[in-house]
Design a protein around this motif. Structure first.
Motif, PDB file in Angstrom:
ATOM      1  N   ASP A  27       0.858  -1.178   0.000  1.00 23.23           N
ATOM      2  CA  ASP A  27       0.000   0.000   0.000  1.00 23.23           C
ATOM      3  C   ASP A  27       0.901   1.236   0.000  1.00 23.23           C
ATOM      4  O   ASP A  27       1.439   1.636   1.033  1.00 23.23           O
ATOM      5  CB  ASP A  27      -0.910  -0.018   1.228  1.00 23.23           C
ATOM      6  N   ILE A  28       1.091   1.823  -1.167  1.00 19.30           N
ATOM      7  CA  ILE A  28       2.027   2.931  -1.337  1.00 19.30           C
ATOM      8  C   ILE A  28       1.561   4.168  -0.582  1.00 19.30           C
ATOM      9  O   ILE A  28       2.364   4.842   0.069  1.00 19.30           O
ATOM     10  CB  ILE A  28       2.245   3.263  -2.832  1.00 19.30           C
ATOM     11  N   LEU A  29       0.271   4.488  -0.643  1.00 18.44           N
ATOM     12  CA  LEU A  29      -0.228   5.674   0.043  1.00 18.44           C
ATOM     13  C   LEU A  29      -0.035   5.544   1.554  1.00 18.44           C
ATOM     14  O   LEU A  29       0.406   6.489   2.212  1.00 18.44           O
ATOM     15  CB  LEU A  29      -1.691   5.931  -0.303  1.00 18.44           C
ATOM     16  N   ALA A  30      -0.323   4.381   2.127  1.00 22.17           N
ATOM     17  CA  ALA A  30      -0.112   4.173   3.561  1.00 22.17           C
ATOM     18  C   ALA A  30       1.371   4.275   3.906  1.00 22.17           C
ATOM     19  O   ALA A  30       1.736   4.836   4.951  1.00 22.17           O
ATOM     20  CB  ALA A  30      -0.662   2.820   3.987  1.00 22.17           C
ATOM     21  N   LEU A  31       2.226   3.761   3.030  1.00 20.34           N
ATOM     22  CA  LEU A  31       3.667   3.851   3.239  1.00 20.34           C
ATOM     23  C   LEU A  31       4.115   5.310   3.246  1.00 20.34           C
ATOM     24  O   LEU A  31       4.898   5.732   4.106  1.00 20.34           O
ATOM     25  CB  LEU A  31       4.403   3.064   2.155  1.00 20.34           C
ATOM     26  N   LEU A  32       3.608   6.095   2.319  1.00 20.03           N
ATOM     27  CA  LEU A  32       3.950   7.522   2.271  1.00 20.03           C
ATOM     28  C   LEU A  32       3.449   8.255   3.509  1.00 20.03           C
ATOM     29  O   LEU A  32       4.169   9.085   4.075  1.00 20.03           O
ATOM     30  CB  LEU A  32       3.370   8.165   1.016  1.00 20.03           C
ATOM     31  N   GLU A  33       2.231   7.947   3.927  1.00 22.35           N
ATOM     32  CA  GLU A  33       1.712   8.585   5.135  1.00 22.35           C
ATOM     33  C   GLU A  33       2.566   8.233   6.348  1.00 22.35           C
ATOM     34  O   GLU A  33       2.861   9.103   7.175  1.00 22.35           O
ATOM     35  CB  GLU A  33       0.256   8.178   5.366  1.00 22.35           C
ATOM     36  N   ASP A  34       2.985   6.976   6.457  1.00 13.95           N
ATOM     37  CA  ASP A  34       3.870   6.567   7.553  1.00 13.95           C
ATOM     38  C   ASP A  34       5.160   7.380   7.540  1.00 13.95           C
ATOM     39  O   ASP A  34       5.609   7.876   8.575  1.00 13.95           O
ATOM     40  CB  ASP A  34       4.220   5.081   7.459  1.00 13.95           C
ATOM     41  N   GLU A  35       5.771   7.505   6.378  1.00 12.61           N
ATOM     42  CA  GLU A  35       7.036   8.230   6.269  1.00 12.61           C
ATOM     43  C   GLU A  35       6.863   9.711   6.593  1.00 12.61           C
ATOM     44  O   GLU A  35       7.729  10.316   7.225  1.00 12.61           O
ATOM     45  CB  GLU A  35       7.623   8.068   4.871  1.00 12.61           C
ATOM     46  N   ILE A  36       5.762  10.296   6.181  1.00 10.93           N
ATOM     47  CA  ILE A  36       5.504  11.711   6.489  1.00 10.93           C
ATOM     48  C   ILE A  36       5.333  11.888   7.986  1.00 10.93           C
ATOM     49  O   ILE A  36       5.909  12.795   8.590  1.00 10.93           O
ATOM     50  CB  ILE A  36       4.277  12.219   5.702  1.00 10.93           C
ATOM     51  N   ILE A  37       4.564  11.011   8.612  1.00 10.72           N
ATOM     52  CA  ILE A  37       4.345  11.099  10.052  1.00 10.72           C
ATOM     53  C   ILE A  37       5.663  10.940  10.807  1.00 10.72           C
ATOM     54  O   ILE A  37       5.942  11.663  11.762  1.00 10.72           O
ATOM     55  CB  ILE A  37       3.301  10.054  10.504  1.00 10.72           C
ATOM     56  N   LEU A  38       6.497  10.000  10.369  1.00  7.46           N
ATOM     57  CA  LEU A  38       7.786   9.785  11.036  1.00  7.46           C
ATOM     58  C   LEU A  38       8.746  10.955  10.863  1.00  7.46           C
ATOM     59  O   LEU A  38       9.613  11.177  11.705  1.00  7.46           O
ATOM     60  CB  LEU A  38       8.444   8.512  10.507  1.00  7.46           C
ATOM     61  N   SER A  39       8.595  11.717   9.798  1.00  3.24           N
ATOM     62  CA  SER A  39       9.514  12.825   9.570  1.00  3.24           C
ATOM     63  C   SER A  39       9.035  14.139  10.189  1.00  3.24           C
ATOM     64  O   SER A  39       9.766  15.133  10.143  1.00  3.24           O
ATOM     65  CB  SER A  39       9.760  13.010   8.078  1.00  3.24           C
ATOM     66  N   LEU A  40       7.848  14.146  10.772  1.00  2.00           N
ATOM     67  CA  LEU A  40       7.361  15.362  11.433  1.00  2.00           C
ATOM     68  C   LEU A  40       8.165  15.619  12.704  1.00  2.00           C
ATOM     69  O   LEU A  40       8.577  14.683  13.394  1.00  2.00           O
ATOM     70  CB  LEU A  40       5.880  15.219  11.789  1.00  2.00           C
ATOM     71  N   PRO A  41       8.376  16.885  13.038  1.00  2.00           N
ATOM     72  CA  PRO A  41       9.097  17.176  14.281  1.00  2.00           C
ATOM     73  C   PRO A  41       8.248  16.802  15.497  1.00  2.00           C
ATOM     74  O   PRO A  41       7.017  16.869  15.452  1.00  2.00           O
ATOM     75  CB  PRO A  41       9.333  18.682  14.215  1.00  2.00           C
ATOM     76  N   ILE A  42       8.920  16.421  16.568  1.00  5.92           N
ATOM     77  CA  ILE A  42       8.204  16.076  17.800  1.00  5.92           C
ATOM     78  C   ILE A  42       7.517  17.316  18.348  1.00  5.92           C
ATOM     79  O   ILE A  42       6.373  17.262  18.789  1.00  5.92           O
ATOM     80  CB  ILE A  42       9.171  15.477  18.834  1.00  5.92           C
TER      81      ILE A  42
END
Length: 169
Positions: A113-128
C-alpha cells in the motif's frame, strides 16, 4: 514512465518491468496526516539491486499546516521524504535485509500500500515539537526566559544537634 500513481502495487512485478512513476496523491486521499495543504507530489521507482533484492525508491513532498508550540499560531511547512524500501513477507525476512533498506510488509496479495507507506514516512519525519523559525515566531527569545531561579534560604543542618552532643561528650 507512468503519471498515474497506484494506491497498491505488486513491487516484484513492477521491479521486473522497471517501472517509474511521477505524479501526486490528492490531499483528499490523505487520511492519517493532519492539515495537508497540498497534494503529495511523489516519484516512485521499482528495480532490483546487485543482490537481486527488490527496491522501491520513494521521493515525496507535501505542504502541511502545523501549530507552533511556542506561540500556538499555525504555520505552513514542507515535509520532504526520501527513502529506499524493500518488500518483505515476514519479520524474519526483514531481519535479513541490508541495513540501508527499510522493510515494508506486503499484504496477502503480494502488494504494498504505497499511500499508507507515504503517510507513515511523512508522520515519522514530522518534528516532535513543531515550532516556527525563531525570527518568524511571535514569541521572542526574551519572552522564553522565565527569570532566575531563586536562591533558597539557608536551612539549618538537621544534624547540627548531633555535632553539639558529640562535642559535649
Amino acid at each position: 514512465m507512468q503519471n498515474k500513481l497506484p494506491l497498491t502495487i505488486n513491487p516484484i512485478k513492477a521491479a521486473q518491468k522497471r517501472l517509474d512513476y511521477i505524479g501526486y496523491y490528492p490531499n483528499e486521499a490523505i487520511t492519517r496526516v493532519e492539515n495537508p495543504k497540498s497534494n503529495i507530489e511523489c516519484s516512485l521507482s521499482f528495480d532490483f539491486d546487485e543482490q537481486r533484492i527488490c527496491v522501491i525508491n520513494i521521493d515525496a513532498k507535501i505542504t502541511l499546516e502545523q501549530i507552533c508550540q511556542r506561540c500556538f499560531r499555525p504555520f505552513v511547512t514542507e515535509v520532504h521524504v526520501m527513502n529506499k524500501f524493500s518488500p518483505v513477507k515476514s519479520d524474519t525476512h526483514a531481519e535479513t535485509l541490508p541495513e540501508h533498506y527499510e522493510p515494508v510488509l506486503m499484504n496477502e496479495f503480494d502488494e504494498v500500500d504505497i499511500l499508507a507507506l507515504l503517510e507513515d514516512e511523512i508522520i515519522l519525519s514530522l518534528p516532535i515539537v513543531p515550532v516556527h523559525n525563531s525570527k518568524h515566531c511571535e514569541v521572542s527569545e526574551a519572552d522564553m526566559v522565565f527569570g532566575d531561579i531563586p536562591i533558597e534560604n539557608e536551612k539549618p543542618n538537621p544534624f547540627a544537634i548531633l555535632v553539639s552532643l558529640k562535642n559535649k561528650g
